[in-house]
Design a protein around this motif. Structure first.
Motif, PDB file in Angstrom:
ATOM      1  N   GLN A  20       0.829  -1.198   0.000  1.00  0.00           N
ATOM      2  CA  GLN A  20       0.000   0.000   0.000  1.00  0.00           C
ATOM      3  C   GLN A  20       0.865   1.251   0.000  1.00  0.00           C
ATOM      4  O   GLN A  20       2.005   1.246   0.454  1.00  0.00           O
ATOM      5  CB  GLN A  20      -0.960   0.055   1.196  1.00  0.00           C
ATOM      6  CG  GLN A  20      -0.317  -0.051   2.550  1.00  0.00           C
ATOM      7  CD  GLN A  20      -0.122  -1.475   2.959  1.00  0.00           C
ATOM      8  OE1 GLN A  20      -1.038  -2.281   2.888  1.00  0.00           O
ATOM      9  NE2 GLN A  20       1.067  -1.805   3.411  1.00  0.00           N
ATOM     10  N   ARG A  44      -2.326  -0.910  -3.088  1.00  0.00           N
ATOM     11  CA  ARG A  44      -3.502  -0.162  -2.653  1.00  0.00           C
ATOM     12  C   ARG A  44      -3.147   1.297  -2.352  1.00  0.00           C
ATOM     13  O   ARG A  44      -2.151   1.582  -1.682  1.00  0.00           O
ATOM     14  CB  ARG A  44      -4.089  -0.806  -1.395  1.00  0.00           C
ATOM     15  CG  ARG A  44      -5.384  -0.122  -0.914  1.00  0.00           C
ATOM     16  CD  ARG A  44      -5.859  -0.731   0.392  1.00  0.00           C
ATOM     17  NE  ARG A  44      -6.018  -2.168   0.270  1.00  0.00           N
ATOM     18  CZ  ARG A  44      -7.084  -2.763  -0.259  1.00  0.00           C
ATOM     19  NH1 ARG A  44      -8.077  -2.034  -0.725  1.00  0.00           N
ATOM     20  NH2 ARG A  44      -7.147  -4.074  -0.320  1.00  0.00           N
ATOM     21  N   VAL A  46      -4.010   4.213  -0.152  1.00  0.00           N
ATOM     22  CA  VAL A  46      -4.699   4.476   1.114  1.00  0.00           C
ATOM     23  C   VAL A  46      -4.806   5.985   1.279  1.00  0.00           C
ATOM     24  O   VAL A  46      -3.800   6.676   1.490  1.00  0.00           O
ATOM     25  CB  VAL A  46      -3.951   3.848   2.308  1.00  0.00           C
ATOM     26  CG1 VAL A  46      -4.671   4.174   3.620  1.00  0.00           C
ATOM     27  CG2 VAL A  46      -3.837   2.333   2.121  1.00  0.00           C
ATOM     28  N   TYR A 460     -11.540   2.152   5.944  1.00  0.00           N
ATOM     29  CA  TYR A 460     -10.746   0.962   5.626  1.00  0.00           C
ATOM     30  C   TYR A 460     -10.932  -0.182   6.608  1.00  0.00           C
ATOM     31  O   TYR A 460     -10.303  -1.233   6.447  1.00  0.00           O
ATOM     32  CB  TYR A 460      -9.257   1.344   5.551  1.00  0.00           C
ATOM     33  CG  TYR A 460      -8.954   2.257   4.387  1.00  0.00           C
ATOM     34  CD1 TYR A 460      -8.950   1.766   3.083  1.00  0.00           C
ATOM     35  CD2 TYR A 460      -8.696   3.610   4.595  1.00  0.00           C
ATOM     36  CE1 TYR A 460      -8.686   2.603   2.007  1.00  0.00           C
ATOM     37  CE2 TYR A 460      -8.422   4.456   3.525  1.00  0.00           C
ATOM     38  CZ  TYR A 460      -8.418   3.947   2.224  1.00  0.00           C
ATOM     39  OH  TYR A 460      -8.169   4.770   1.166  1.00  0.00           O
TER      40      TYR A 460
END
Length: 596
Positions: A20, A44, A46, A460
């Protein structure tokens, strides 16, 4: 489809096994953001609420995973916002790579919108490695070197990529003059050992000591077993620097707890009375909490030769990795048969934990802040990760929280910035989604930026196998640590216009964003609140109303500190009488513990 520089950047991050990237979008990184979309969000993205939080999340992730944390920001204001988190990484020696956008190359030098001199801005915080990529062929080497340097030097590095370059077709470096290739990503770990004669000299010093003290810092984290065997062999007590609080568990009877401004009485006594000192992986800046100069012979172990021998006049300096160095040293150490020093250390530790229990259970108005951490210590899971913010609550994290099992803990140690506790907890959750996380945060830090990051937690939380993330707010309506520093260091009373905080219903705010919230106003409700929070099926905010007048002054407070605080009260501190009563009750427990 043509592979752009942004596309290749994400591919290289995947090659580095980056899971991430903590960031916030902006037009200075449009080409990279578009690449995330084409790559199905792998790694990912974030999204924090602020780039400073992205940097803190990367630091938290790196601290608790042992891997590189990566953060991403746009040009101009985005890059500026990263600075505080990157300085946190620099001062605590944490590997972080910052990816930063820049104005298009065609506009550079033209006072274009959001154009600032990013190399000048970042050159101090990313002093170990900073590069601006201006052609595609530069990228592999620049990015790989940023990662390798961050890992090798335990430091933040930065890669600047202009906006227009991100969208151009990627062209790899060729086997040609003035082009520099790069090898595939890898993270070789070297084992560094001191020479045999220096190990022998260190063993000689330690074997001759009759009262040995060990100071362990975060550099000893991978050497817990060796550190415990060394302490047993030498009959030593072990004090822990704040960043090394999780190196050894506190249920070992010879572990004296934290040292320094937020330290414990047994750690103070350990350093006061020892005749030999072994420092392992610590760069504690407060030399006044180490033995008097000349009192103790000293040996230091550190992986970085540039930071060795700079806090105490050490006789032997061993530049080496802690685990391997202690393993090489152990066969040279003699087992001490006289355990009187160890017995004294263990007795002091046992008395101290009894004192802390009694202090935590003292009445306060409304709740004793020490009791918040005291109750947590009895309930916190053995695999929990605990983050702390900067403020008076940090004192109770440092002294009252008993590390045990596989627990981890950290905070902004050397920079001691406010606002890191909640984003650290987010970084911890991405590092270990299967483990519970607890953040201990003052209301000042919570109002500064913790509340906004509750939104990020809510966004999240469904990604984490273990849903437990507890944010505990020490709600005393006061910037409490600064208030105490005014009293104890400056002899000035509390200045309410500066110190008092507005009332905020933190638990209710948590509910508004989809989390659980629990308000605690009575001490009898505290234990159950922790039980509920630590078994909940979603993240929880504990809003604990606590007394701002419990003195966080260390048990080894100097005469000058006590004198300054007294002067502050005489000058008209608004809570003088209550402060005196609470302080007297707290200190009385230390006196009573000595008479038991």
């Amino acid at each position: 489809m043509t592979e752009t520089v942004g596309d290749y950047l994400l591919q290289r991050l995947r090659d580095w096994d980056v899971q991430q990237v903590f960031g916030y979008p902006g037009d200075g990184i449009n080409g990279i953001v578009a690449a995330f979309g084409k790559a199905d969000n792998q790694p990912r993205f974030v999204q924090s609420r602020h780039e400073e939080m992205s940097a803190f999340q990367a630091v938290g992730y790196a601290k608790f995973s042992g891997e590189v944390g990566v953060c991403l920001a746009t040009s101009g204001p985005g890059a500026i916002h990263l600075l505080n988190g990157l300085y946190d990484a620099k001062l605590d020696h944490v590997p972080v790579v910052a990816l930063v956008g820049q104005t298009a190359r065609s506009a550079m030098g033209g006072s274009y919108q959001q154009e600032i001199d990013l190399q000048a801005l970042l050159k101090d915080v990313a002093s170990e490695y900073l590069v601006e990529v201006n052609v595609a062929q530069q990228l592999p080497n620049a990015l790989d070197r940023a990662f390798r340097t961050a890992l090798a030097r335990k430091a933040p590095t930065a890669v600047i990529i202009p906006a227009d370059l991100q969208e151009q077709e990627y062209t790899p470096p060729e086997h040609a003059f003035k082009q520099v290739p790069s090898s595939p990503p890898s993270t070789p770990r070297a084992v560094v050992l001191p020479p045999e004669d220096e190990l022998a000299h260190a063993a000689e010093v330690l074997n001759e000591g009759r009262r040995v003290a060990i100071l362990a810092g975060q550099g000893a984290r991978n050497a817990a077993e060796e550190l415990a065997r060394t302490a047993d062999t030498l009959g030593a007590g072990v004090a822990k620097a704040l960043l090394g609080k999780d190196v050894l568990p506190d249920d070992l009877p010879y572990v004296t707890g934290s040292i320094g401004l937020l330290g414990t009485k047994p750690s103070y006594e350990l350093m006061r009375d020892c005749d030999t000192l072994l420092i392992v992986g610590s760069n504690l800046p407060y030399s006044q909490f180490l033995p008097e100069f000349g009192q103790a012979r000293a040996v230091q172990i550190d992986i970085d030769g540039g930071r060795i021998g700079m806090r105490y006049p050490t006789e032997v300096n061993l530049v080496g990795e802690a685990k391997a160095t202690l393993r090489a040293l152990l066969p040279l150490l003699s087992h001490k048969t006289d355990r009187s020093w160890r017995d004294t250390v263990e007795r002091n530790v046992a008395d101290w934990w009894s004192t802390l229990r009694d202090q935590a259970l003292l009445d306060a108005a409304p709740i004793n802040p020490m009791r918040i951490v005291h109750e947590l210590s009895h309930r916190v899971p053995e695999d929990a990760i605990v983050t702390a913010d900067s403020g008076s609550s940090t004192n109770w994290y440092a002294r009252n929280l008993r590390m045990r099992g596989r627990m981890r803990g950290s905070l902004s140690g050397t920079l001691a910035t406010m606002g890191a506790g909640v984003p650290y907890a987010l970084g911890a959750k991405f590092a270990h989604p299967e483990r519970p996380v607890v953040a201990l945060v003052g209301d000042g830090a919570m109002q500064m930026n913790g509340m906004a990051e509750l939104v990020t937690i809510a966004r999240y939380r469904n990604l984490w196998q273990d849903p437990r993330l507890v944010v505990c707010v020490f709600n005393n309506h006061d910037l409490n640590q600064v208030t105490w520093e005014l009293r104890a260091m400056g002899g000035a009373p509390k200045f309410e216009e500066s110190q008092s905080l507005p009332d905020v219903p933190y638990a209710e705010f948590a509910k508004l964003v989809g989390l659980e919230g629990i308000t605690v106003e009575e001490p009898g409700d505290l234990a159950r609140a922790w039980d509920v929070a630590l078994t909940a099926d979603r993240p929880v905010v504990l809003d604990v109303h606590c007394d701002p007048e419990l003195p966080p002054i260390p048990p080894h407070a100097t005469f000058d500190q006590v004198k300054s605080m007294t002067e502050a009260l005489v000058k008209g501190d608004p809570n003088a009488w209550h402060l005196l009563v609470q302080g007297a009750k707290t200190k009385a427990q230390e006196v009573l513990s000595r008479s038991r």
